[in-house]
Design a protein around this motif. Structure first.
Motif, short mmCIF file in Angstrom:
data_model
loop_
_atom_site.label_atom_id
_atom_site.label_comp_id
_atom_site.label_asym_id
_atom_site.label_seq_id
_atom_site.Cartn_x
_atom_site.Cartn_y
_atom_site.Cartn_z
N THR A 133 0.77 -1.25 -0.12
CA THR A 133 0.10 -0.01 0.08
C THR A 133 0.93 1.24 -0.26
N VAL A 134 1.87 1.29 0.72
CA VAL A 134 2.71 2.33 0.97
C VAL A 134 3.43 2.47 -0.41
N LEU A 140 2.40 6.37 -7.17
CA LEU A 140 1.36 7.22 -7.80
C LEU A 140 1.48 8.76 -7.32
N GLY A 141 1.32 9.27 -5.98
CA GLY A 141 1.60 10.41 -5.61
C GLY A 141 2.91 11.02 -6.24
N PHE A 183 9.87 15.12 10.69
CA PHE A 183 8.60 15.32 9.97
C PHE A 183 7.72 14.35 10.54
N LEU A 184 8.11 13.04 10.91
CA LEU A 184 7.14 12.12 11.39
C LEU A 184 7.29 12.01 12.94
N SER A 185 8.03 12.63 13.55
CA SER A 185 8.27 12.57 14.78
C SER A 185 7.03 13.45 15.67
N VAL A 192 -0.89 4.77 7.40
CA VAL A 192 0.12 4.68 6.73
C VAL A 192 0.13 6.17 5.71
N TRP A 193 -0.94 6.99 6.07
CA TRP A 193 -1.00 8.18 5.34
C TRP A 193 0.17 9.27 5.73
N PRO A 194 0.72 9.53 6.84
CA PRO A 194 1.70 10.43 7.22
C PRO A 194 2.84 9.85 6.34
N VAL A 195 3.27 8.61 6.34
CA VAL A 195 4.32 8.02 5.78
C VAL A 195 4.04 8.32 4.23
N ILE A 196 3.11 7.85 3.60
CA ILE A 196 3.10 8.31 2.06
C ILE A 196 2.98 9.95 1.73
#
Length: 330
Positions: A133-134, A140-141, A183-185, A192-196
């Motif tokens: 998924t990721v 795609l993005g 960014f993710l901390s 999964v959306w923040p990672v994507i």
């Protein structure tokens, strides 16, 4: 002395005998008949005698490439178990029994148990869903954002191109892992959306540069100049003439990068800033198994092996697509 005719059968050198001429004519007729009966027509044409396109030639080469076939089968299997993991894993990945923690292979549990007593086989199967998924959504993005921005910059040039070039230079200067840690901390979501979103944010400049260079090359071709001279609009030239001929390098780079994005998600999850429990991820399982690698190496072996095979499959697929779409390699 009788006058010698140019095509007299009694002529010596330079004359064509009846048998020779007949043989040549028969041979020509046979060759013509053979060409008419050939299903594919002359070299470089399709079944109806139409010129083959780059995509048809690429598909023909891919079907004959064992690397493409093997990698495509592996990826197809991963996609299937990502959509329907219950086909091969009937248990719940969050159903754990501490009394079986770190135990090895048992009947019904071929991969053993992890440090929390969860079935390693089930978690490995369900971890494919997260990774695929990721990888797919990030690709795609990145392809859409980078392809559109880079294509517009290459087509219009000028100030737009200059601004985009400087912006991509800034993004290229940001270390990916360090940027992920920062960014993710601050993100508390376990989806999964923040990672994507982070991968798209830092991944688009590479695709943008590839797209920009490809569009600049294609727009100088004669058919594009002819369309411009005939009064075609910018949107028509981009959609009908430039994009179909400039998208091949973007597809190649995106296919190879997909495996890199899967590896990046696992790395960020391993460091504790990507996906977080109760999410199921190969990176989370590898991080949890690293402290038990001496006592229970099976906890690390299976999720790490699944991650390696997945990344390798996408890289092999990208290499096969690159070889098929590159005319210089034919």
């Amino acid at each position: 002395m009788p006058e010698q005719k140019p095509w007299d059968e009694t002529t010596g050198s330079g004359a064509i005998s009846g048998a020779g001429a007949g043989g040549a004519m028969d041979l020509a007729m046979d060759e013509g008949t053979t060409l008419e009966k050939t299903p594919g027509g002359p070299e470089g044409t399709g079944p109806a005698g139409k010129p083959r396109s780059l995509w048809s030639d690429a598909w023909r080469d891919l079907r004959r490439n064992p690397v493409f076939i093997i990698s495509a089968l592996i990826i197809l299997f991963l996609v299937i178990i990502s959509i329907w993991p219950s086909l091969i894993a009937t248990q719940d990945p969050l159903d754990c029994d501490l009394s079986k923690a770190q135990e090895g292979s048992q009947p019904g549990h071929p991969f053993g148990f992890d440090g929390q007593g969860c079935d390693v086989y089930t978690r490995t199967v369900y971890g494919a869903r997260t990774s695929v998924t990721v990888g797919v959504l990030s690709t795609l993005g990145v392809s859409l954002l980078g392809g559109v921005l880079g294509g517009l910059a290459g087509f219009f040039g000028g100030a737009w191109d200059a601004v985009l070039s400087r912006v991509t230079d800034v993004f290229f200067g940001i270390p990916v892992v360090l940027g992920g840690l920062v960014f993710l901390s601050v993100v508390t979501s376990s989806t999964v959306w923040p990672v994507i979103g982070f991968i798209v944010l830092l991944g688009w400049p590479q695709i943008a540069r590839i797209s920009r260079g490809s569009v600049i090359t294609v727009k100088q071709n004669d058919y594009v100049q002819a369309a411009r001279a005939l009064g075609a609009s910018n949107s028509r030239m981009m959609l009908r003439h430039i994009t179909p001929n400039a998208i091949a390098p973007v597809i190649v780079v995106a296919t190879i990068a997909l495996g890199t994005y899967i590896s990046l998600e696992a790395t960020l999850s391993y460091l504790g800033v990507g996906l977080k429990p109760p999410a199921v991820s190969w990176g989370i399982d590898i991080s949890a198994a690293s402290q038990y690698v001496r006592n229970a190496p099976h906890m690390l072996l299976w999720p790490a092996g699944a991650l390696a095979v997945t990344v390798l499959a996408f890289i092999m697929l990208g290499d096969a697509v690159r070889d098929a779409l590159d005319p210089k390699l034919r």
